[in-house]
Design a protein around this motif. Structure first.
Motif, PDB file in Angstrom:
ATOM      1  N   LEU A   1     -11.228   0.443  -3.880  1.00 25.00           N
ATOM      2  CA  LEU A   1     -10.855   0.173  -5.146  1.00 25.00           C
ATOM      3  C   LEU A   1      -9.316   0.557  -5.165  1.00 25.00           C
ATOM      4  O   LEU A   1      -8.787  -0.264  -5.838  1.00 25.00           O
ATOM      5  CB  LEU A   1     -11.524   1.237  -6.233  1.00 25.00           C
ATOM      6  CG  LEU A   1     -13.134   0.887  -6.384  1.00 25.00           C
ATOM      7  CD1 LEU A   1     -13.671   1.721  -7.259  1.00 25.00           C
ATOM      8  CD2 LEU A   1     -13.177  -0.484  -6.798  1.00 25.00           C
ATOM      9  N   GLY A   2      -8.865   1.549  -4.598  1.00 22.62           N
ATOM     10  CA  GLY A   2      -7.156   1.706  -4.768  1.00 22.62           C
ATOM     11  C   GLY A   2      -6.470   0.775  -4.337  1.00 22.62           C
ATOM     12  O   GLY A   2      -5.450   0.216  -4.744  1.00 22.62           O
ATOM     13  N   ALA A   3      -6.950   0.303  -2.864  1.00 23.65           N
ATOM     14  CA  ALA A   3      -6.185  -0.736  -2.185  1.00 23.65           C
ATOM     15  C   ALA A   3      -6.435  -2.255  -2.993  1.00 23.65           C
ATOM     16  O   ALA A   3      -5.520  -2.892  -3.293  1.00 23.65           O
ATOM     17  CB  ALA A   3      -6.853  -1.086  -0.818  1.00 23.65           C
ATOM     18  N   GLY A   4      -7.524  -2.350  -3.658  1.00 24.61           N
ATOM     19  CA  GLY A   4      -7.616  -3.556  -4.559  1.00 24.61           C
ATOM     20  C   GLY A   4      -6.744  -3.417  -5.506  1.00 24.61           C
ATOM     21  O   GLY A   4      -6.166  -4.751  -5.921  1.00 24.61           O
ATOM     22  N   ALA A   5      -6.686  -2.210  -6.332  1.00 24.63           N
ATOM     23  CA  ALA A   5      -6.030  -2.126  -7.385  1.00 24.63           C
ATOM     24  C   ALA A   5      -4.522  -2.310  -7.169  1.00 24.63           C
ATOM     25  O   ALA A   5      -3.593  -2.777  -8.138  1.00 24.63           O
ATOM     26  CB  ALA A   5      -6.078  -0.832  -8.228  1.00 24.63           C
ATOM     27  N   ALA A   6      -4.011  -1.895  -6.088  1.00 30.59           N
ATOM     28  CA  ALA A   6      -2.623  -1.968  -5.786  1.00 30.59           C
ATOM     29  C   ALA A   6      -2.188  -3.303  -5.325  1.00 30.59           C
ATOM     30  O   ALA A   6      -1.134  -3.919  -5.730  1.00 30.59           O
ATOM     31  CB  ALA A   6      -2.290  -0.847  -4.151  1.00 30.59           C
ATOM     32  N   VAL A   7      -3.110  -3.893  -4.737  1.00 32.72           N
ATOM     33  CA  VAL A   7      -2.913  -5.500  -4.597  1.00 32.72           C
ATOM     34  C   VAL A   7      -2.737  -6.219  -5.885  1.00 32.72           C
ATOM     35  O   VAL A   7      -2.028  -7.128  -6.117  1.00 32.72           O
ATOM     36  CB  VAL A   7      -3.910  -6.097  -3.237  1.00 32.72           C
ATOM     37  CG1 VAL A   7      -3.436  -7.598  -3.216  1.00 32.72           C
ATOM     38  CG2 VAL A   7      -3.381  -5.334  -2.136  1.00 32.72           C
ATOM     39  N   ALA A   8      -3.628  -5.824  -6.681  1.00 33.83           N
ATOM     40  CA  ALA A   8      -3.787  -6.689  -7.959  1.00 33.83           C
ATOM     41  C   ALA A   8      -2.646  -6.214  -8.792  1.00 33.83           C
ATOM     42  O   ALA A   8      -1.757  -7.312  -9.541  1.00 33.83           O
ATOM     43  CB  ALA A   8      -4.977  -6.210  -8.464  1.00 33.83           C
TER      44      ALA A   8
ATOM     45  N   LEU B   1       0.611  -1.351  -0.108  1.00 29.51           N
ATOM     46  CA  LEU B   1      -0.054   0.142   0.033  1.00 29.51           C
ATOM     47  C   LEU B   1       1.037   1.314  -0.127  1.00 29.51           C
ATOM     48  O   LEU B   1       0.499   2.244  -0.581  1.00 29.51           O
ATOM     49  CB  LEU B   1      -0.939  -0.141   1.084  1.00 29.51           C
ATOM     50  CG  LEU B   1      -2.042  -1.123   1.116  1.00 29.51           C
ATOM     51  CD1 LEU B   1      -2.701  -1.107   2.512  1.00 29.51           C
ATOM     52  CD2 LEU B   1      -2.838  -1.118  -0.041  1.00 29.51           C
ATOM     53  N   SER B   2       1.895   1.291   0.925  1.00 29.39           N
ATOM     54  CA  SER B   2       2.960   2.406   0.613  1.00 29.39           C
ATOM     55  C   SER B   2       3.647   2.775  -0.635  1.00 29.39           C
ATOM     56  O   SER B   2       3.803   3.715  -0.962  1.00 29.39           O
ATOM     57  CB  SER B   2       3.965   2.199   1.911  1.00 29.39           C
ATOM     58  OG  SER B   2       4.744   1.219   1.863  1.00 29.39           O
ATOM     59  N   ARG B   3       3.789   1.521  -1.039  1.00 25.31           N
ATOM     60  CA  ARG B   3       4.491   1.575  -2.506  1.00 25.31           C
ATOM     61  C   ARG B   3       3.497   2.043  -3.618  1.00 25.31           C
ATOM     62  O   ARG B   3       3.909   2.714  -4.427  1.00 25.31           O
ATOM     63  CB  ARG B   3       5.061   0.393  -2.962  1.00 25.31           C
ATOM     64  CG  ARG B   3       5.883   0.273  -4.192  1.00 25.31           C
ATOM     65  CD  ARG B   3       7.003  -0.934  -4.277  1.00 25.31           C
ATOM     66  NE  ARG B   3       6.025  -2.179  -4.005  1.00 25.31           N
ATOM     67  CZ  ARG B   3       6.383  -3.173  -3.066  1.00 25.31           C
ATOM     68  NH1 ARG B   3       7.531  -2.794  -2.035  1.00 25.31           N
ATOM     69  NH2 ARG B   3       5.663  -4.348  -3.076  1.00 25.31           N
ATOM     70  N   ARG B   4       2.231   1.859  -3.471  1.00 23.50           N
ATOM     71  CA  ARG B   4       1.304   2.077  -4.572  1.00 23.50           C
ATOM     72  C   ARG B   4       0.431   3.099  -4.180  1.00 23.50           C
ATOM     73  O   ARG B   4      -0.656   3.207  -4.364  1.00 23.50           O
ATOM     74  CB  ARG B   4       0.534   0.700  -4.907  1.00 23.50           C
ATOM     75  CG  ARG B   4       1.202  -0.620  -5.066  1.00 23.50           C
ATOM     76  CD  ARG B   4       1.816  -0.351  -6.558  1.00 23.50           C
ATOM     77  NE  ARG B   4       2.458  -1.492  -6.990  1.00 23.50           N
ATOM     78  CZ  ARG B   4       2.995  -1.784  -8.385  1.00 23.50           C
ATOM     79  NH1 ARG B   4       3.041  -0.702  -9.252  1.00 23.50           N
ATOM     80  NH2 ARG B   4       3.422  -2.750  -8.488  1.00 23.50           N
ATOM     81  N   TRP B   5       1.116   4.037  -3.239  1.00 25.88           N
ATOM     82  CA  TRP B   5       0.066   5.165  -2.787  1.00 25.88           C
ATOM     83  C   TRP B   5      -0.381   6.050  -3.764  1.00 25.88           C
ATOM     84  O   TRP B   5      -1.595   6.650  -3.527  1.00 25.88           O
ATOM     85  CB  TRP B   5       0.866   5.872  -1.704  1.00 25.88           C
ATOM     86  CG  TRP B   5       1.774   6.660  -2.229  1.00 25.88           C
ATOM     87  CD1 TRP B   5       3.286   6.501  -2.342  1.00 25.88           C
ATOM     88  CD2 TRP B   5       1.901   8.023  -2.842  1.00 25.88           C
ATOM     89  NE1 TRP B   5       4.132   7.202  -2.893  1.00 25.88           N
ATOM     90  CE2 TRP B   5       3.215   8.500  -3.121  1.00 25.88           C
ATOM     91  CE3 TRP B   5       1.098   8.889  -2.965  1.00 25.88           C
ATOM     92  CZ2 TRP B   5       3.646   9.747  -3.457  1.00 25.88           C
ATOM     93  CZ3 TRP B   5       1.192  10.296  -3.367  1.00 25.88           C
ATOM     94  CH2 TRP B   5       2.625  10.689  -3.597  1.00 25.88           C
ATOM     95  N   ARG B   6       0.169   6.124  -5.151  1.00 27.88           N
ATOM     96  CA  ARG B   6      -0.029   7.162  -5.833  1.00 27.88           C
ATOM     97  C   ARG B   6      -1.388   6.491  -6.328  1.00 27.88           C
ATOM     98  O   ARG B   6      -2.349   7.246  -6.813  1.00 27.88           O
ATOM     99  CB  ARG B   6       0.841   7.428  -7.160  1.00 27.88           C
ATOM    100  CG  ARG B   6       2.058   8.014  -6.582  1.00 27.88           C
ATOM    101  CD  ARG B   6       3.108   7.989  -7.714  1.00 27.88           C
ATOM    102  NE  ARG B   6       4.198   8.838  -7.278  1.00 27.88           N
ATOM    103  CZ  ARG B   6       5.244   8.257  -6.519  1.00 27.88           C
ATOM    104  NH1 ARG B   6       5.381   6.905  -6.385  1.00 27.88           N
ATOM    105  NH2 ARG B   6       6.423   9.012  -6.193  1.00 27.88           N
ATOM    106  N   VAL B   7      -1.564   5.290  -6.802  1.00 28.33           N
ATOM    107  CA  VAL B   7      -2.878   4.697  -7.216  1.00 28.33           C
ATOM    108  C   VAL B   7      -3.983   4.913  -6.198  1.00 28.33           C
ATOM    109  O   VAL B   7      -5.113   5.259  -6.717  1.00 28.33           O
ATOM    110  CB  VAL B   7      -2.680   3.321  -7.755  1.00 28.33           C
ATOM    111  CG1 VAL B   7      -3.868   2.439  -8.139  1.00 28.33           C
ATOM    112  CG2 VAL B   7      -1.565   3.024  -8.559  1.00 28.33           C
TER     113      VAL B   7
END
Length: 512
Positions: A187-194, A10-16
């Motif tokens: 949605l952002g958390a799901g997209a980050a994990v995906a 989550l911290s790495r994909r925070w922009r998404v």
């Protein structure tokens, strides 16, 4: 993946996550702004039983009423009620449409029924709600009245008539914004994990180590952190000699010495799987790090398709390697100085770079440079797009494969290693370039804490009678610095350890 892995993702994909959260909030705001306001008018009815004079009959009547009140609520939106209201008020809607605007709820453990009517006009909502309440009470009395009795035992009384609402019940901007924000975050958390699950890039030093262990080598020789100032200061050991990038190249230099103790590599080719992974920067700084020990070093730019060493170092590119290969000049005539090391730039870009690099002339040039210099660093083209890096296998002692963090994929690393091994090349090791402090934060914190200090108080002296005071008896004499000034005691200084300079720690122990 455990909780820490998810938090790292989550911290790495925070922009998404932030982007989708803002998008969800914008959708919520747009919905609240464009939706038609709707007003709700509420009326409340009390259900009672007419018969019963003693306590027992009253209790039985109350139990009967509570049992029936749930069924009464279902009658409020029935055609028996809506058809009469539509005809009486002459509404421009059908009974079915009015039924969808009516909500009747029975309060738990009470004999109260709340009727709610929504409409786009506040006055009409109140008028319809009162009409529905009156008609609803009449219908229930008719349903509960026996055939042979004129009066119904059940009575519904309007205890709170509907009033004109002062503000709309929907849309509610705060609620819409909160829902949009929460939906966007989910949605952002799901997209980050995906994205993380399908991401095949090498992100950390540990990930590269595990990958190469599965592929059967070569070793990982170090990592270089990302630095926003690298474009303005390409030579880290010259522009910021105690910075993180400089320490990373010193560790790389030390690691290369232990690759083959019996036959240490002298001509080292620096390459990468694909372009824009930092191989030229690594080659330049590796040459600078080797020259820092006092050795003579030559950097050769053999990337004859997109040469960049000359432009990065501010040198002349037109006369260089290709000039020597076609016999227009000798090597010593086109060598240029980059301060602590020499550079043989690429020269003019030829139409046939692969043929020139595979020629006997190139092997002779590198062999003569190896005899003249202690180390020769060769900047080559990427491995996968072209065959230029593979054709010089016989002219170099080994390859250093540069992998860019969060960009180079695992499959590309595997393909590059297989390509080099297919031509019999010796891969000395790999280097993870442009790593993030978040991924390998523990590796670089040490350098921040133990950067040599610049103190001036230690150089101040007390004057007595216009003369500099002498040090106290038994005090250690000040050490001379490279600039000729004495260095005060307690100031960190560079020392030489195993032939390499290392910054002293605050405790006085040498830092590797």
């Amino acid at each position: 993946m455990d909780l820490r892995d998810y938090l790292r993702v989550l911290s790495r994909r925070w922009r998404v996550i932030v982007l989708l959260a803002l998008l969800g909030t914008a959708v919520g705001a747009l919905t609240a702004y464009t939706a038609t306001p709707r007003y709700r008018a509420d009326a409340e009815l009390f259900v009672s039983v007419r018969q019963g004079s003693d306590t027992l009959q009253l209790a039985q009547g109350n139990a009967f009423t509570q049992a029936r009140v749930q069924s009464y609520a279902e009658v409020a939106a029935s055609p028996l009620v809506t058809r009469h209201v539509v005809e009486t008020l002459r509404l421009d809607m059908t009974p079915a449409q009015l039924s969808r605007r009516i909500t009747a709820t029975a309060q738990p453990d009470t004999v109260l029924i709340r009727l709610s009517v929504t409409d786009t006009q506040p006055r009409r909502a109140a008028r319809i709600s009162n009409a529905v309440a009156d008609r609803f009470a009449e219908v229930v009395r008719g349903l509960e009245r026996p055939d042979d009795v004129h009066a119904s035992p059940v009575r519904l009384s309007v205890t709170q008539p509907a009033s004109v609402p002062s503000e709309p019940s929907s849309p509610r901007p705060a609620v819409n914004l909160a829902i949009g924000l929460m939906a966007g975050l989910l949605l952002g958390a799901g997209a980050a994990v995906a994205r993380e699950s399908v991401d095949r890039s090498v992100r950390s030093l540990q990930a590269l180590t595990d990958l190469l262990a599965g592929l059967g080598g070569p070793p990982v020789l170090g990592s270089i952190p990302q630095d926003a100032r690298a474009g303005r200061h390409p030579v880290a050991l010259r522009d910021d000699k105690h910075g993180l990038r400089a320490e990373g190249f010193r560790r790389l230099r030390t690691s290369l010495r232990f690759v083959d103790v019996d036959q240490p590599p002298k001509v080292i080719a620096v390459t990468s799987p694909l372009p824009r992974e930092g191989k030229t920067s690594v080659a330049i700084n590796l040459a600078s790090a080797l020259a820092e020990t006092g050795a003579s070093v030559c950097l050769v730019d053999t990337d004859l398709r997109r040469p960049s060493a000359a432009s990065v170092l501010g040198l002349v590119r037109d006369a260089g390697l290709t000039t020597v290969l076609i016999g227009q000049a000798e090597v010593h005539q086109v060598l240029q100085s980059a301060g602590s090391f020499s550079v043989l730039t690429s020269g003019a870009v030829p139409p046939n770079p692969t043929e020139l690099l595979g020629s006997a002339q190139l092997r002779a040039v590198l062999r003569s440079l190896a005899e003249q210099f202690d180390h020769v660093v060769v900047d080559t083209a990427p491995v996968l797009p072209v065959a230029d890096a593979s054709v010089i296998t016989n002219a170099v002692d080994g390859y250093l494969l540069v992998v860019r963090a969060s960009r180079t994929s695992r499959d590309q690393v595997d393909a590059a290693l297989r390509t080099l091994r297919h031509v019999g090349a010796s891969v000395l090791g790999t280097l993870l370039n442009m790593t993030s402090a978040k991924e390998d934060g523990g590796t670089y914190g040490y350098a921040y804490e133990y950067r040599p200090q610049r103190q001036t108080s230690g150089r101040l002296s007390m004057l007595r009678g216009g003369k500099r005071a002498k040090p106290a008896v038994g005090a250690p004499a000040a050490l001379p610095t490279p600039g000729g000034e004495p260095q005060a005691e307690g100031v960190d200084r560079d020392v030489t350890l195993d032939g390499e300079p290392h910054s002293m720690t605050a405790e006085g122990s040498p830092q590797r």
